[in-house]
Scaffold this motif. Structure first.
Motif, short mmCIF file in Angstrom:
data_model
loop_
_atom_site.label_atom_id
_atom_site.label_comp_id
_atom_site.label_asym_id
_atom_site.label_seq_id
_atom_site.Cartn_x
_atom_site.Cartn_y
_atom_site.Cartn_z
N ASP A 101 52.98 37.58 38.24
CA ASP A 101 52.22 36.36 38.47
C ASP A 101 50.89 36.60 39.19
OD1 ASP A 101 53.58 37.03 40.85
OD2 ASP A 101 53.60 34.96 41.52
N ARG A 102 50.68 37.81 39.70
CA ARG A 102 49.42 38.13 40.38
C ARG A 102 48.40 38.78 39.44
NH1 ARG A 102 52.24 35.43 43.59
NH2 ARG A 102 51.82 35.44 45.81
N VAL A 103 48.77 38.96 38.18
CA VAL A 103 47.86 39.52 37.18
C VAL A 103 47.52 38.41 36.19
CG1 VAL A 103 47.52 41.25 35.38
CG2 VAL A 103 48.88 41.82 37.41
N ASP A 104 46.25 38.09 36.07
CA ASP A 104 45.80 37.12 35.07
C ASP A 104 45.34 37.93 33.86
OD1 ASP A 104 44.40 35.29 33.46
OD2 ASP A 104 43.85 34.09 35.22
N PHE A 105 46.21 38.01 32.86
CA PHE A 105 45.95 38.84 31.69
C PHE A 105 44.81 38.30 30.84
CE2 PHE A 105 50.19 39.92 33.04
CZ PHE A 105 50.26 41.29 32.87
N LEU A 106 44.59 37.00 30.84
CA LEU A 106 43.51 36.41 30.05
C LEU A 106 42.15 36.60 30.71
CD1 LEU A 106 45.21 33.09 28.86
CD2 LEU A 106 44.84 35.21 27.56
N ARG A 107 42.08 36.35 32.02
CA ARG A 107 40.81 36.49 32.75
C ARG A 107 40.56 37.91 33.23
NH1 ARG A 107 41.39 33.48 37.45
NH2 ARG A 107 39.27 34.08 37.96
N ALA A 108 41.54 38.80 33.07
CA ALA A 108 41.45 40.21 33.48
C ALA A 108 41.14 40.32 34.98
CB ALA A 108 40.42 40.96 32.65
N PRO A 148 40.86 38.48 56.92
CA PRO A 148 40.94 37.88 55.59
C PRO A 148 40.28 38.73 54.51
CG PRO A 148 39.16 36.87 56.78
CD PRO A 148 39.78 37.89 57.71
N ALA A 149 39.64 39.84 54.89
CA ALA A 149 38.92 40.65 53.91
C ALA A 149 39.83 41.20 52.82
CB ALA A 149 38.20 41.80 54.61
N SER A 150 41.11 41.37 53.11
CA SER A 150 42.04 41.93 52.13
C SER A 150 42.50 40.91 51.10
CB SER A 150 43.25 42.52 52.84
OG SER A 150 42.86 43.65 53.57
N LEU A 151 42.29 39.64 51.36
CA LEU A 151 42.64 38.62 50.37
C LEU A 151 41.52 38.59 49.34
CD1 LEU A 151 43.84 35.78 52.75
CD2 LEU A 151 45.23 37.47 51.57
N ARG A 152 41.87 38.94 48.10
CA ARG A 152 40.80 39.06 47.13
C ARG A 152 41.31 38.90 45.71
NH1 ARG A 152 42.94 43.60 49.13
NH2 ARG A 152 42.92 45.54 47.96
N GLU A 153 40.39 38.56 44.84
CA GLU A 153 40.66 38.55 43.41
C GLU A 153 39.76 39.62 42.80
OE1 GLU A 153 41.50 34.94 40.75
OE2 GLU A 153 39.39 35.41 40.38
N ILE A 154 40.37 40.56 42.11
CA ILE A 154 39.64 41.72 41.62
C ILE A 154 39.56 41.69 40.10
CG2 ILE A 154 39.62 44.25 41.55
CD1 ILE A 154 41.46 44.13 44.05
N PRO A 155 38.34 41.76 39.56
CA PRO A 155 38.23 41.88 38.11
C PRO A 155 38.66 43.29 37.69
CG PRO A 155 36.06 41.92 39.13
CD PRO A 155 37.05 41.68 40.23
N ILE A 156 39.38 43.38 36.60
CA ILE A 156 39.82 44.69 36.11
C ILE A 156 39.37 44.86 34.67
CG2 ILE A 156 41.76 44.93 37.70
CD1 ILE A 156 43.64 43.96 35.47
N PRO A 157 39.15 46.11 34.26
CA PRO A 157 38.70 46.33 32.88
C PRO A 157 39.78 45.99 31.86
CG PRO A 157 39.00 48.43 34.05
CD PRO A 157 39.24 47.33 35.04
N ARG A 158 39.35 45.64 30.68
CA ARG A 158 40.28 45.23 29.62
C ARG A 158 41.27 46.35 29.28
NH1 ARG A 158 42.62 41.00 28.50
NH2 ARG A 158 40.72 39.96 29.10
N ASP A 159 40.84 47.63 29.33
CA ASP A 159 41.77 48.71 29.01
C ASP A 159 42.88 48.80 30.06
OD1 ASP A 159 39.88 49.77 30.90
OD2 ASP A 159 40.44 51.81 30.32
N LEU A 160 42.61 48.38 31.30
CA LEU A 160 43.64 48.35 32.32
C LEU A 160 44.63 47.21 32.06
CD1 LEU A 160 45.05 49.23 34.88
CD2 LEU A 160 43.25 48.09 36.21
N VAL A 161 44.11 46.07 31.62
CA VAL A 161 45.00 44.96 31.24
C VAL A 161 45.95 45.44 30.15
CG1 VAL A 161 45.09 42.66 30.19
CG2 VAL A 161 43.34 43.18 31.91
N ASP A 162 45.40 46.16 29.17
CA ASP A 162 46.23 46.69 28.08
C ASP A 162 47.25 47.71 28.61
OD1 ASP A 162 44.72 45.08 26.40
OD2 ASP A 162 43.44 46.73 25.71
N ALA A 163 46.84 48.55 29.55
CA ALA A 163 47.74 49.55 30.12
C ALA A 163 48.89 48.89 30.89
CB ALA A 163 46.96 50.50 31.03
N ILE A 164 48.57 47.84 31.64
CA ILE A 164 49.62 47.12 32.38
C ILE A 164 50.57 46.43 31.40
CG2 ILE A 164 50.09 45.20 33.98
CD1 ILE A 164 47.43 45.95 35.41
#
Length: 190
Positions: A98-105, A130-146
């Motif tokens: 639930d912490r990975v947004d596969f559509l928005r990467a 609070p610096a550790s609370l974050r939303e990180i964009p990830i590359p599409r190939d990583l979404v595919d790997a996950i």
């Protein structure tokens, strides 16, 4: 006396170790204060040695690829994730579907898994709020790997993405000794 002791042990121990030992002693003496055995904690006001800042040298792309190829295939997507996103081990071990947004990467980091011996796994806020609370964009190939990782290995309890070979929580010490260090050695890295 405490300050002299700190100075003496500092000659042989790292500053972080001195701080841990001092903290244990201070906790014992605080209990003595609470039990009215002594009037005040002699550890209060002690100056501890400062740890020099450690330079962090990130691995090169070639080093990450070499490590990726040498690590157990079960953890390749995690190496990719940490290299691409900067997640800490505890954050990666506790990452749930639930912490990975596969559509928005993106990956949302708002907690990490915490293991305490003989206790159930719990979730806690990341290390530096609070610096550790974050939303990180990830590359599409990583979404595919996950996605491929989940298809191959499934998910664990609490919907963990990365699990031990038995499907349970990954303990940091076991992972380090049995998976990480051997892969680092096989890759010829530090």
């Amino acid at each position: 006396h405490i300050q002299a002791w700190v100075k003496q042990v500092s000659e042989n121990l790292a500053p972080s170790t001195v701080a841990v030992v001092h903290g244990i002693l201070s906790a014992c003496l605080k209990a003595a204060v609470n039990d009215r055995r002594i009037v005040r904690n002699p550890c209060s006001g002690t100056r501890l040695p400062e740890a020099p800042p450690r330079e962090i040298i990130p691995p090169t792309t070639a080093e990450v690829l070499c490590l990726h190829d040498r690590i157990d295939p079960r953890y390749r997507a995690m190496v990719h994730l940490c290299a691409a996103s900067g997640l800490r081990p505890g954050e990666a071990f506790g990452l749930t579907v639930d912490r990975v947004d596969f559509l928005r990467a993106t990956v949302t980091v708002d907690r990490q898994a915490v293991y305490v011996a003989r206790q159930p796994i719990t979730f806690a806020p990341p290390k530096r709020l609070p610096a550790s609370l974050r939303e990180i964009p990830i590359p599409r190939d990583l979404v595919d790997a996950i996605s491929a990782h989940i298809s191959t290995y499934g998910v664990g309890e609490h919907d963990w993405i990365f699990t031990s070979p038995t499907g349970g929580f990954i303990r940091r010490s076991t992972f380090s000794a049995k998976v990480w260090r051997p892969a680092v050695t096989a890759a010829g890295l530090r």
